[in-house]
Design a protein around this motif. Sequence first.
Motif, PDB file in Angstrom:
ATOM      1  N   ARG A  69       0.825  -1.211   0.000  1.00  0.00           N
ATOM      2  CA  ARG A  69       0.000   0.000   0.000  1.00  0.00           C
ATOM      3  C   ARG A  69       0.860   1.262   0.000  1.00  0.00           C
ATOM      4  O   ARG A  69       0.563   2.212  -0.719  1.00  0.00           O
ATOM      5  N   ASP A  70       1.950   1.248   0.794  1.00  0.00           N
ATOM      6  CA  ASP A  70       2.884   2.388   0.787  1.00  0.00           C
ATOM      7  C   ASP A  70       3.332   2.688  -0.635  1.00  0.00           C
ATOM      8  O   ASP A  70       3.352   3.839  -1.076  1.00  0.00           O
ATOM      9  N   LEU A  71       3.713   1.608  -1.331  1.00  0.00           N
ATOM     10  CA  LEU A  71       4.239   1.776  -2.691  1.00  0.00           C
ATOM     11  C   LEU A  71       3.172   2.347  -3.616  1.00  0.00           C
ATOM     12  O   LEU A  71       3.429   3.286  -4.372  1.00  0.00           O
TER      13      LEU A  71
ATOM     14  N   GLU B 163       0.585   4.055  -2.852  1.00  0.00           N
ATOM     15  CA  GLU B 163       0.300   5.450  -2.466  1.00  0.00           C
ATOM     16  C   GLU B 163       1.241   6.423  -3.172  1.00  0.00           C
ATOM     17  O   GLU B 163       0.841   7.533  -3.532  1.00  0.00           O
ATOM     18  N   PHE B 164       2.491   5.995  -3.371  1.00  0.00           N
ATOM     19  CA  PHE B 164       3.441   6.880  -4.044  1.00  0.00           C
ATOM     20  C   PHE B 164       2.975   7.241  -5.447  1.00  0.00           C
ATOM     21  O   PHE B 164       3.347   8.283  -5.967  1.00  0.00           O
ATOM     22  N   GLY B 165       2.179   6.361  -6.058  1.00  0.00           N
ATOM     23  CA  GLY B 165       1.655   6.659  -7.379  1.00  0.00           C
ATOM     24  C   GLY B 165       0.826   7.937  -7.404  1.00  0.00           C
ATOM     25  O   GLY B 165       0.685   8.588  -8.446  1.00  0.00           O
TER      26      GLY B 165
ATOM     27  N   TYR C 247       1.609  10.632  -5.775  1.00  0.00           N
ATOM     28  CA  TYR C 247       2.446  11.789  -5.450  1.00  0.00           C
ATOM     29  C   TYR C 247       2.371  12.919  -6.483  1.00  0.00           C
ATOM     30  O   TYR C 247       2.260  14.090  -6.107  1.00  0.00           O
ATOM     31  N   PRO C 248       2.401  12.606  -7.783  1.00  0.00           N
ATOM     32  CA  PRO C 248       2.321  13.708  -8.756  1.00  0.00           C
ATOM     33  C   PRO C 248       1.037  14.524  -8.622  1.00  0.00           C
ATOM     34  O   PRO C 248       1.011  15.702  -8.987  1.00  0.00           O
TER      35      PRO C 248
ATOM     36  N   LYS D  97       1.127  15.496  -4.013  1.00  0.00           N
ATOM     37  CA  LYS D  97       2.366  15.940  -3.369  1.00  0.00           C
ATOM     38  C   LYS D  97       2.460  15.469  -1.916  1.00  0.00           C
ATOM     39  O   LYS D  97       2.857  16.207  -1.022  1.00  0.00           O
TER      40      LYS D  97
ATOM     41  N   MET E 161       1.323   0.602  -8.757  1.00  0.00           N
ATOM     42  CA  MET E 161       1.793   1.967  -8.500  1.00  0.00           C
ATOM     43  C   MET E 161       1.687   2.829  -9.754  1.00  0.00           C
ATOM     44  O   MET E 161       1.155   3.939  -9.700  1.00  0.00           O
ATOM     45  N   VAL E 162       2.166   2.314 -10.906  1.00  0.00           N
ATOM     46  CA  VAL E 162       2.119   3.167 -12.105  1.00  0.00           C
ATOM     47  C   VAL E 162       0.674   3.348 -12.594  1.00  0.00           C
ATOM     48  O   VAL E 162       0.344   4.394 -13.140  1.00  0.00           O
TER      49      VAL E 162
ATOM     50  N   GLN F  17      -0.857   6.031 -10.611  1.00  0.00           N
ATOM     51  CA  GLN F  17      -0.381   7.345 -11.053  1.00  0.00           C
ATOM     52  C   GLN F  17      -1.355   7.930 -12.089  1.00  0.00           C
ATOM     53  O   GLN F  17      -1.383   9.138 -12.299  1.00  0.00           O
TER      54      GLN F  17
END
Lengths: 252, 323
Positions: free
Chosen positions: A93-95, A97-99, A101-102, A105, A148-149, A152
């Motif tokens: 889930r952490d990973l 979530e990074f998707g 970020y763009p 932020k 993740m991607v 995004q």
Amino acid sequence: MISIENATKRYGETIVVNGVSLTLPAGGITTIIGPNGAGKSTLLSLISRLLPLDSGMIAIDGLDIVSAPSDALARRLSILRQDNTMTARLTVRDLVEFGRYPHSKGRLTAADGRKIEEALAYLDLQTLADRFLDELSGGQRQRAFVAMVLCQDTDYVLFDEPLNNLDMKHAVTMMKLLQKAATELGKTIVIVLHDINFASCYSDHIVAMSNGTVAFQGTPDDIVRPDVLQAVYDTTFDVHELHGNRIVTYFV
Amino acid sequence: MPPSLSRNRASIRFLVITATLCVAVCIFFMTIGVKGNWSFILPFRGAKLLAMLLVAYSIAVSTVLFQTVSNNRILSPSIMGFDALYALIQTCLVFTLGAQAVTAIDPRLMFAVECAIMIFFSCLLYRWLFSGAVRSLHTLILVGLIFGILFRSFSGFLQRVIDPNDFIVLQDRLFASFNSVDPNLLGISLLMVGGASFFAWRISPSLDVMSLGRETAINLGVDHRRVTTMILVVIAILVSVSTALVGPVTFFGLLVASLAYQLIANAKHRFVLPAAVLFAMISLVGGQMILERLFAFDTALGIVIEFVGGLFFIVLLIRKGAR
């Protein structure tokens, strides 16, 4: 539409991508095939601005990758590379979530939360969501990175050899999933592939590279032919028609 | 409650407990074994405590940030020769300006100038290392060792040919320890650490992304080159502060950063950074207190820390190699 004009990349004296001009259409699956060292992965890295261009120009929907702000590009185009080693110990889930970020932020909104859950569900990762990445098998970890991607949520998604380290079942599942993402979610998917048969069965458009240039491009029917493949790979191929797909053998 | 939320709560609880422990250690340090005049002892010990807290903070934060930007957990600024660079800058300044000129300048102004030079050179020398040009950890360590040896040898050379009077002044500045902190520098150190921290806080959302590695960070729209430079500036300031206050401490940062990753079990910087800082404060202040009060020998804390930290570094290297 990804338009590439005269893209060139050198490592020292060696020219890896040599003046490639190419237009990748929006929508569907485009695969890039070619022998080792043909410059496929480098071209993908250039498109996704992971490597700086030596000369030439690349634009994503008219957005120049050199001058456009990096975060604007990150909302339009994402890439998954083949080696994804991490020093940080993350859960799935952490990973994923990074998707977001763009878009957010680092401050996740409720809408981001929904996107994350959707991505997890899309790759059937809900039961694994709170496991750490280093506790997963290669195929599960690969799925987490794809989630993740997808999270995004970009129009263009690039994959560099996504079938590496996957067994046959997982490779087929991955390709079906990418096909689904292209048809259901309307993504434009660009994949560097080594397995010509996967390229033949799943692509809408194939680009064949050799020696840093585009040797051929077209539909699978144009490219998956003995003469074309032999010119690209410098080895002999047999092409068979099986259930409406062209299947290549090259083992003997 | 979703597990990720409960994991965050567990991390917060852990931080609160550690912070309480840290405050307790500081109070003990100030009050244990006070005989005689409180109005003398409190400012005396207070300055020492403040210096230790500043050093602990600087070393912990600079190490965690450095590991984020270099994307590995074995290196620290001091292993890569940052504090040797600072020592070299000091030596060069005394060598070129002369001890009289250096002592005549306000130490705070001098410190600011040294920091500025430090920032310039560390960005110049180290930025290319993290721009994706060097991929192998072994190359990184080798480059760090060579930088460190180069800076140290060059300082050594200058110290040999320098005027003996200048050398005494220089030695006084370079061989700082936890017991001989220059009180003049505390104020400006506090200011610089505060400034660096504010700067780091401004870019903190991108720190987590940076720890995913250069390519993933670029994919997620972080301007990797710019953020790397900004982090290097923060690291250069923090290393300057800690080196100016107590001299080089090689393995301590590595020790507390690793401890923080292990114990907090949460990769987010807003948990890892405070945890590393608190561990650093507890071990510095607590260690100093134990050595002063229990064993009554005053100079050994640095040696103990380096010994434990050095062993730990070797263990990390072997474990990394085995994988």
